[in-house]
Design a protein around this motif. Structure first.
Motif, PDB file in Angstrom:
ATOM      1  N   GLY A 169       0.803  -1.211   0.000  1.00 33.24           N
ATOM      2  CA  GLY A 169       0.000   0.000   0.000  1.00 33.24           C
ATOM      3  C   GLY A 169       0.831   1.253   0.000  1.00 33.24           C
ATOM      4  O   GLY A 169       1.998   1.263  -0.397  1.00 33.24           O
ATOM      5  N   MET A 170       0.208   2.346   0.475  1.00 33.46           N
ATOM      6  CA  MET A 170       0.865   3.640   0.540  1.00 33.46           C
ATOM      7  C   MET A 170       0.633   4.240   1.914  1.00 33.46           C
ATOM      8  O   MET A 170      -0.443   4.104   2.491  1.00 33.46           O
ATOM      9  N   SER A 171       1.677   4.868   2.425  1.00 30.70           N
ATOM     10  CA  SER A 171       1.534   5.550   3.707  1.00 30.70           C
ATOM     11  C   SER A 171       1.024   6.966   3.467  1.00 30.70           C
ATOM     12  O   SER A 171       1.203   7.536   2.389  1.00 30.70           O
ATOM     13  N   GLY A 172       0.373   7.503   4.465  1.00 25.00           N
ATOM     14  CA  GLY A 172      -0.183   8.847   4.366  1.00 25.00           C
ATOM     15  C   GLY A 172      -0.893   9.187   5.659  1.00 25.00           C
ATOM     16  O   GLY A 172      -0.890   8.404   6.625  1.00 25.00           O
ATOM     17  N   GLU A 173      -1.540  10.323   5.673  1.00 27.53           N
ATOM     18  CA  GLU A 173      -2.198  10.778   6.901  1.00 27.53           C
ATOM     19  C   GLU A 173      -3.230   9.778   7.393  1.00 27.53           C
ATOM     20  O   GLU A 173      -3.423   9.619   8.590  1.00 27.53           O
ATOM     21  N   GLY A 174      -3.868   9.059   6.472  1.00 28.04           N
ATOM     22  CA  GLY A 174      -4.893   8.111   6.882  1.00 28.04           C
ATOM     23  C   GLY A 174      -4.379   6.727   7.197  1.00 28.04           C
ATOM     24  O   GLY A 174      -5.177   5.835   7.524  1.00 28.04           O
ATOM     25  N   SER A 175      -3.059   6.504   7.122  1.00 32.94           N
ATOM     26  CA  SER A 175      -2.549   5.147   7.348  1.00 32.94           C
ATOM     27  C   SER A 175      -1.278   5.074   8.178  1.00 32.94           C
ATOM     28  O   SER A 175      -0.761   3.986   8.411  1.00 32.94           O
ATOM     29  N   TRP A 176      -0.744   6.202   8.628  1.00 27.25           N
ATOM     30  CA  TRP A 176       0.529   6.179   9.352  1.00 27.25           C
ATOM     31  C   TRP A 176       0.466   5.304  10.603  1.00 27.25           C
ATOM     32  O   TRP A 176       1.405   4.566  10.913  1.00 27.25           O
ATOM     33  N   ALA A 177      -0.625   5.389  11.355  1.00 30.01           N
ATOM     34  CA  ALA A 177      -0.723   4.595  12.580  1.00 30.01           C
ATOM     35  C   ALA A 177      -0.681   3.102  12.276  1.00 30.01           C
ATOM     36  O   ALA A 177      -0.091   2.315  13.022  1.00 30.01           O
ATOM     37  N   LEU A 178      -1.299   2.688  11.186  1.00 27.87           N
ATOM     38  CA  LEU A 178      -1.296   1.278  10.811  1.00 27.87           C
ATOM     39  C   LEU A 178       0.087   0.834  10.354  1.00 27.87           C
ATOM     40  O   LEU A 178       0.544  -0.264  10.680  1.00 27.87           O
ATOM     41  N   VAL A 179       0.771   1.673   9.587  1.00 19.31           N
ATOM     42  CA  VAL A 179       2.122   1.333   9.143  1.00 19.31           C
ATOM     43  C   VAL A 179       3.054   1.180  10.343  1.00 19.31           C
ATOM     44  O   VAL A 179       3.842   0.228  10.420  1.00 19.31           O
ATOM     45  N   ASP A 180       2.974   2.088  11.286  1.00 23.11           N
ATOM     46  CA  ASP A 180       3.808   1.983  12.493  1.00 23.11           C
ATOM     47  C   ASP A 180       3.525   0.692  13.249  1.00 23.11           C
ATOM     48  O   ASP A 180       4.434   0.031  13.743  1.00 23.11           O
ATOM     49  N   ALA A 181       2.249   0.320  13.333  1.00 21.41           N
ATOM     50  CA  ALA A 181       1.879  -0.895  14.060  1.00 21.41           C
ATOM     51  C   ALA A 181       2.417  -2.141  13.373  1.00 21.41           C
ATOM     52  O   ALA A 181       2.804  -3.108  14.036  1.00 21.41           O
ATOM     53  N   LEU A 182       2.471  -2.142  12.052  1.00 18.53           N
ATOM     54  CA  LEU A 182       2.981  -3.305  11.325  1.00 18.53           C
ATOM     55  C   LEU A 182       4.443  -3.570  11.642  1.00 18.53           C
ATOM     56  O   LEU A 182       4.895  -4.719  11.648  1.00 18.53           O
ATOM     57  N   LEU A 183       5.185  -2.510  11.898  1.00 17.12           N
ATOM     58  CA  LEU A 183       6.625  -2.640  12.133  1.00 17.12           C
ATOM     59  C   LEU A 183       6.979  -2.789  13.600  1.00 17.12           C
ATOM     60  O   LEU A 183       8.151  -2.830  13.958  1.00 17.12           O
ATOM     61  N   THR A 184       5.965  -2.889  14.477  1.00 17.31           N
ATOM     62  CA  THR A 184       6.195  -3.048  15.907  1.00 17.31           C
ATOM     63  C   THR A 184       6.770  -4.429  16.203  1.00 17.31           C
ATOM     64  O   THR A 184       6.385  -5.420  15.586  1.00 17.31           O
ATOM     65  N   THR A 185       7.698  -4.496  17.137  1.00 18.12           N
ATOM     66  CA  THR A 185       8.272  -5.772  17.544  1.00 18.12           C
ATOM     67  C   THR A 185       7.170  -6.720  17.996  1.00 18.12           C
ATOM     68  O   THR A 185       6.297  -6.357  18.779  1.00 18.12           O
ATOM     69  N   GLY A 186       7.210  -7.932  17.478  1.00 20.55           N
ATOM     70  CA  GLY A 186       6.170  -8.908  17.780  1.00 20.55           C
ATOM     71  C   GLY A 186       5.171  -9.052  16.650  1.00 20.55           C
ATOM     72  O   GLY A 186       4.468 -10.053  16.572  1.00 20.55           O
ATOM     73  N   THR A 187       5.106  -8.043  15.802  1.00 11.87           N
ATOM     74  CA  THR A 187       4.260  -8.134  14.613  1.00 11.87           C
ATOM     75  C   THR A 187       5.134  -8.350  13.383  1.00 11.87           C
ATOM     76  O   THR A 187       5.086  -9.378  12.727  1.00 11.87           O
TER      77      THR A 187
END
Length: 401
Positions: A23-41
């Motif tokens: 996908g693409m990162s942006g104002e409507g998806s930054w929180a989801l992108v950060d969560a994907l890269l969280t340790t454990g995910t």
């Protein structure tokens, strides 16, 4: 445990076996992108250049291995560029979860029909776990297909005290039933995975330029040469138009999921991102994207994704200076200027130098004008450590011979 809405989504994707999110990162998806890269995910995020190509990529991934990807759009789905791509996936029963962000106040009242099996709107974080389970169940119940899920940024960023073991997020559908190749896909779904050097002993063959070969080449000849050097289980992703007919003639379908194309809709621009998805799904298998130049121009920017992730996809571009399928149809109507041709003002054929463009993207590339150049170029491309492109100059009309 205190989790944000984005972290709940990431945990649900992990629990349901999603290996990649495009996908693409942006104002409507930054929180989801950060969560994907969280340790454990740690779910790899594949950044694409254009929104609709994220859906095509996920489409190719599913067709290659039978597992769904997730797609992340930074704006509400109804105002994104991905609607046509989702309609293609729905028409060909390709499963994926498309998550869109944005502000809840900007949601359209209705979604266009024929885009997804179901469109779910989440207005509160408490609804997320159930909505995610429902989405995965829906995409695999009855006829397979994409499901869209709208999660506004407020829900993505809200935190809640919740206990969510993976079992509570996992869908009820038995995803393991969808394809006999799932074990193979799960075992080799790492970016940049090693692949066998199948034609290494012939990689040093020089590319000769023989003036004795009689141009122009027809599409059948390059595809026949390609078949002679491909592994039996290689995946050929085919673009729209008459090229699909030629591929069916040259490559008999004797292996599951070896030939992928958008059959129901024939979407132009589908093949390039779909081939990238197929390579992500099956990194140990050769993947070749066979596509016409007009089709390639629609999505060639996604070559950058292959370079950024070292994905050795081979792009085979048939350059006939236009959409040959359209040109042949109009031949009898107007001999002077046929629809679908790319011409200069003086009537001479126009074409970009696709091999040079590919090199500027960071690919290895070869331009083939004579039959004697085909075999050496294909061998070099298949042995490339990264993505590569072979541009073949072909006849403008499929009726030349």
């Amino acid at each position: 445990m205190k989790l944000t809405g984005g972290q709940i989504v990431a945990k649900a994707l992990k629990a349901n076996g999603v290996g990649y999110v495009a996908g693409m990162s942006g104002e409507g998806s930054w929180a989801l992108v950060d969560a994907l890269l969280t340790t454990g995910t740690d779910i790899p995020f594949i950044q694409v250049i254009q929104e609709q190509n994220a859906v095509h990529l996920a489409d190719g991934y599913f067709r290659a291995c039978g597992r769904p990807m997730a797609v992340l759009l930074p704006v509400p789905l109804a105002v994104s560029k991905a609607l046509g791509a989702m309609a293609t996936a729905l028409a060909d029963s390709s499963a994926m979860l498309v998550i869109s962000g944005g502000s809840a106040g900007h949601w359209p009242e209705t979604m266009p029909p024929g885009v997804s099996k179901e469109h779910v709107r989440v207005s509160a974080i408490e609804q997320l776990p159930q909505a995610l389970r429902q989405s995965f169940d829906t995409m695999f119940n009855s006829r397979l297909g994409p499901v869209s899920l709208s999660i506004p940024t407020a829900v993505q960023n809200t935190s809640i005290e919740v206990s969510l073991p993976p079992a509570t997020l996992r869908a009820n559908s038995d995803l393991q039933r969808t394809d006999s190749r799932l074990a193979e896909c799960a075992a080799g779904s790492m970016l940049g995975a090693d692949r066998p050097a199948t034609v290494k002993d012939r990689a040093s063959c020089p590319i000769k330029d023989s003036a004795n070969d009689a141009p122009p080449l027809m599409v059948q000849r390059p595809l026949t040469e390609l078949k002679s050097v491909l592994e039996r289980d290689a995946i050929v992703v085919v673009g729209a138009g008459s090229i699909q007919t030629v591929v069916r003639e040259v490559f008999p379908a004797d292996q599951s999921r070896c030939h992928l194309c958008a059959t129901s809709v024939g979407t132009v621009g589908w093949a390039v991102p779909a081939a990238i998805g197929a390579k992500l799904a099956m990194p140990a298998r050769q993947v070749v994207c066979a596509v016409g130049d007009g089709d390639f121009l629609q999505s060639m920017q996604e070559m950058a994704v292959c370079v950024m992730h070292s994905l050795p996809v081979v792009f085979l571009v048939f350059n006939n200076s236009g959409y040959v399928s359209l040109s042949d149809v109009q031949d009898s109507l107007n001999e002077q200027h046929r629809a679908g041709e790319f011409n200069l003002p003086d009537g001479k054929p126009y074409s970009p130098d696709f091999a040079s463009i590919a090199r500027n993207f960071g690919l290895e590339a070869w331009r083939v004008e004579h039959a004697s150049q085909l075999n050496p170029a294909f061998i070099k491309a298949l042995n490339s450590k990264g993505p590569s492109l072979v541009e073949v100059i072909t006849a403008r009309s499929s009726r030349v011979n």
